[in-house]
Design an enzyme around this catalytic site. Structure first.
Site, PDB file in Angstrom:
ATOM      1  N   ASP A   1     -11.945   1.315  20.360  1.00  0.00           N
ATOM      2  CA  ASP A   1     -12.738   0.338  21.119  1.00  0.00           C
ATOM      3  C   ASP A   1     -13.559  -0.538  20.171  1.00  0.00           C
ATOM      4  OD1 ASP A   1     -14.661  -0.894  22.771  1.00  0.00           O
ATOM      5  OD2 ASP A   1     -15.839   0.955  22.988  1.00  0.00           O
TER       6      ASP A   1
ATOM      7  N   HIS B   1     -20.842   0.657  24.344  1.00  0.00           N
ATOM      8  CA  HIS B   1     -19.789   0.538  23.332  1.00  0.00           C
ATOM      9  C   HIS B   1     -20.365   0.615  21.920  1.00  0.00           C
ATOM     10  CE1 HIS B   1     -16.785  -0.739  26.347  1.00  0.00           C
ATOM     11  NE2 HIS B   1     -17.849  -1.209  26.961  1.00  0.00           N
TER      12      HIS B   1
HETATM   13 ZN   LIG Z   1     -15.903   2.008  29.911  1.00  0.00          ZN
END
Ligand SMILES: [Zn+2]
Length: 565
Positions: free
Chosen positions: A205, A379
């Site tokens: 990610d 994130h």
């Molecule tokens: Zn997510």
């Protein structure tokens, strides 16, 4: 199933076999994550998300990945593994799973939220399997195991996937938060262990790679909420992504400490709240929650609301409230409205329009552009990414869940860490990545299109143009022109209605005159919302659609245009 033997067989029979990895969604436009892993006669899929339409996609509710590639391979699909229950990872299932009809695997909360979606869509739930962090799935030649990661929803996982072509880490959304509200830490030990055994490829990610350093812990949010609460004379209204369970817990905590009652408003918010509470992921003291229809029984300064619609979605509870169109919630100047979510790029304009609308109503509006520590990203920032990459030590890196711009930044960062440029794979949706024991390379490109979901249907709408053409061909078109004075927000003349292919105007003067009346009445419903074009257009169109259907049993394409004069 004897996986070891199968892996052995594959090695013998498939000397020239490659593992194919194909992102069907999730690269370049961040949402609608879906990744295909294919080796000989076996396919597994990781995640099955939705994307959100942008302003140009009129009438479209959702965008889902294009699964054309899988259509003649259904019998090879051994399962869909879901990393976590955010909509951009599970939201495509109700539309796509019926076509694939294979087992689905996810952790406890993930499986429960998928079941909730399937209930809503009247789908059978017998193929949804609940896994644990110790589960090992043997799916054809693939062996999949899980590790826990911190993110903004509990039960988020990363995957270690053993394949005949090597070991892969599929690291979807994560961050490193050592004091997460959920108490769920990223299991770096499992990543390290995989790294010691040798990782050939890591998908990771990269959405927040541009952010240097580390993210703040989720814990910083609650004191911000408490400060705003102390200053709020009327209702306190907080909106966030309805799947952000940790954030919802913090809102509950504030309700408890401030002695306010908590109302959960909006379909998606209520659904997620219910499921998470039933499973024990939300700690809710008894008697603190009031149903939306009970809100009126309490004074404003005793109410805290958590409401759906943080992205400014038309038709969401917050958007309705802001336009005086919600049955139970009205916005007053004494209220505070807190946006505890960053806009996603495609919805930024809608969110800003909603904030404007709320400000105009006199409420105190708090949002990330204005107030710090209202939202912490779920994130990983750059330093967190570097740590994770160094623990896994993969031969190849593949950034996912990011825009092209962010992937470029990721590549630079990975080069700084010592990875050679040709070991950093920057790809796009539909690109086929071929992986063998000794190398990974690109091997062709599928043609991928956006698949639109509109209302209850279907995923079969090829494009907006096609849909509009069909409606126009079958039912005709009605054009509503409303002149509006841009300074006073009032109607500045007579509403005009033009029809083509619907009724013959000369013979239907009565009907069209009545329709004008319907539009004028609709405009009177929300006299001060007229300049909120998205809302007003929708409202006019809803009313007219009902009227025309009642009178003619036809559903023409209705297009309303507000002309500022
Ligand atoms: Zn997510």
């Amino acid at each position: 199933m004897d996986t070891q033997k199968q892996i052995g067989n594959m090695k013998d029979s498939g000397k020239f076999q490659n593992l194919k990895i194909i992102p069907l969604g999730g690269i370049g436009d961040v949402t609608k994550n879906m990744y295909v892993y294919e080796y000989a006669q076996d396919i597994i899929i990781v995640d099955c998300g939705v994307g959100f339409p942008d302003e140009a996609m009129l009438g479209i509710d959702l965008v889902i990945p294009d699964i054309t590639y899988l259509k003649d391979k259904k019998h090879l699909i051994r399962g869909i593994i879901i990393t976590h229950a955010h909509d951009d990872h599970i939201g495509g299932l109700p539309y796509i799973w019926p076509e694939l009809d294979c087992p689905i695997f996810g952790q406890r909360l993930t499986a429960a939220l998928i079941k909730d979606k399937f209930n809503e869509h009247n789908l059978p739930k017998n193929k949804i399997n609940t896994t644990s962090l110790d589960s090992v799935l043997d799916l054809g030649v693939f062996r999949v195991s899980f590790y826990q990661v911190s993110h903004s929803i509990p039960d988020s996982t990363g995957l270690v996937i053993e394949t005949p072509a090597g070991r892969i880490i599929h690291q979807a959304d994560f961050k490193l938060d050592w004091t997460p509200v959920s108490g769920q830490l990223t299991e770096v030990d499992k990543v390290t262990l995989a790294g010691q055994k040798g990782v050939d490829l890591m998908l990771i990610d990269a959405l927040r790679v541009e952010r240097s350093g580390y993210n703040l812990s989720e814990k910083v949010i609650q004191p911000t909420f408490e400060k705003i609460e102390a200053e709020t004379k009327g209702k306190m209204i907080i909106t966030t992504t309805s799947s952000n369970i940790s954030r919802i817990q913090q809102v509950i905590n504030v309700a408890v400490s401030s002695g306010r009652k908590l109302a959960v408003v909006g379909r998606s918010m209520e659904g997620n709240f219910q499921v998470a509470r039933d499973l024990g992921y939300l700690l809710v003291p008894p008697a603190i929650v009031v149903a939306p229809d009970e809100i009126r029984r309490f004074p404003d300064n005793k109410l805290l609301m958590i409401i759906a619609g943080a992205q400014g979605q038309t038709g969401s509870a917050l958007s309705r409230a802001a336009n005086n169109d919600h049955r139970f919630v009205t916005i007053k100047p004494s209220d505070s409205v807190v946006f505890s979510a960053d806009p996603i790029p495609s919805t930024e304009a809608a969110q800003h329009a909603l904030i404007d609308r709320l400000v105009k109503l006199g409420a105190d509006v708090y949002y990330t552009g204005l107030t710090e520590e209202l939202h912490v990203s779920g994130h990983a920032a750059a330093e967190e990414l570097k740590l994770m990459i160094n623990l896994a030590k993969p031969k190849y890196l593949l950034p996912i869940g990011a825009t092209f711009r962010q992937m470029k930044v990721f590549a630079k960062m990975a080069e700084d860490l010592g990875w050679e440029r040709d070991k950093i794979l920057l790809c796009e949706d539909g690109q086929i990545i071929a992986m063998s024991k000794d190398k990974i390379q690109f091997d062709g490109q599928l043609e991928i299109r956006n698949v639109y979901v509109d209302g209850l249907g279907v995923g079969d709408v090829g494009s907006i143009v096609l849909r509009d053409r069909q409606v126009m061909a079958e039912e005709g078109i009605v054009l509503v022109i409303v002149p509006v004075d841009s300074r006073t927000s009032r109607i500045a003349g007579e509403v005009d209605i033009v029809s083509r292919g619907f009724v013959f105007e000369k013979e239907s003067e009565g009907l069209l005159n009545d329709a004008k009346g319907v539009v004028e009445l609709a405009l009177k419903d929300h006299p001060d919302s007229i300049l909120d074009w998205r809302f007003t257009r929708r409202h006019i169109e809803e009313k007219l659609e009902g009227f025309f259907y009642k009178e003619t049993k036809r559903r023409p394409l209705i297009l309303s245009i507000l002309v500022e004069v």
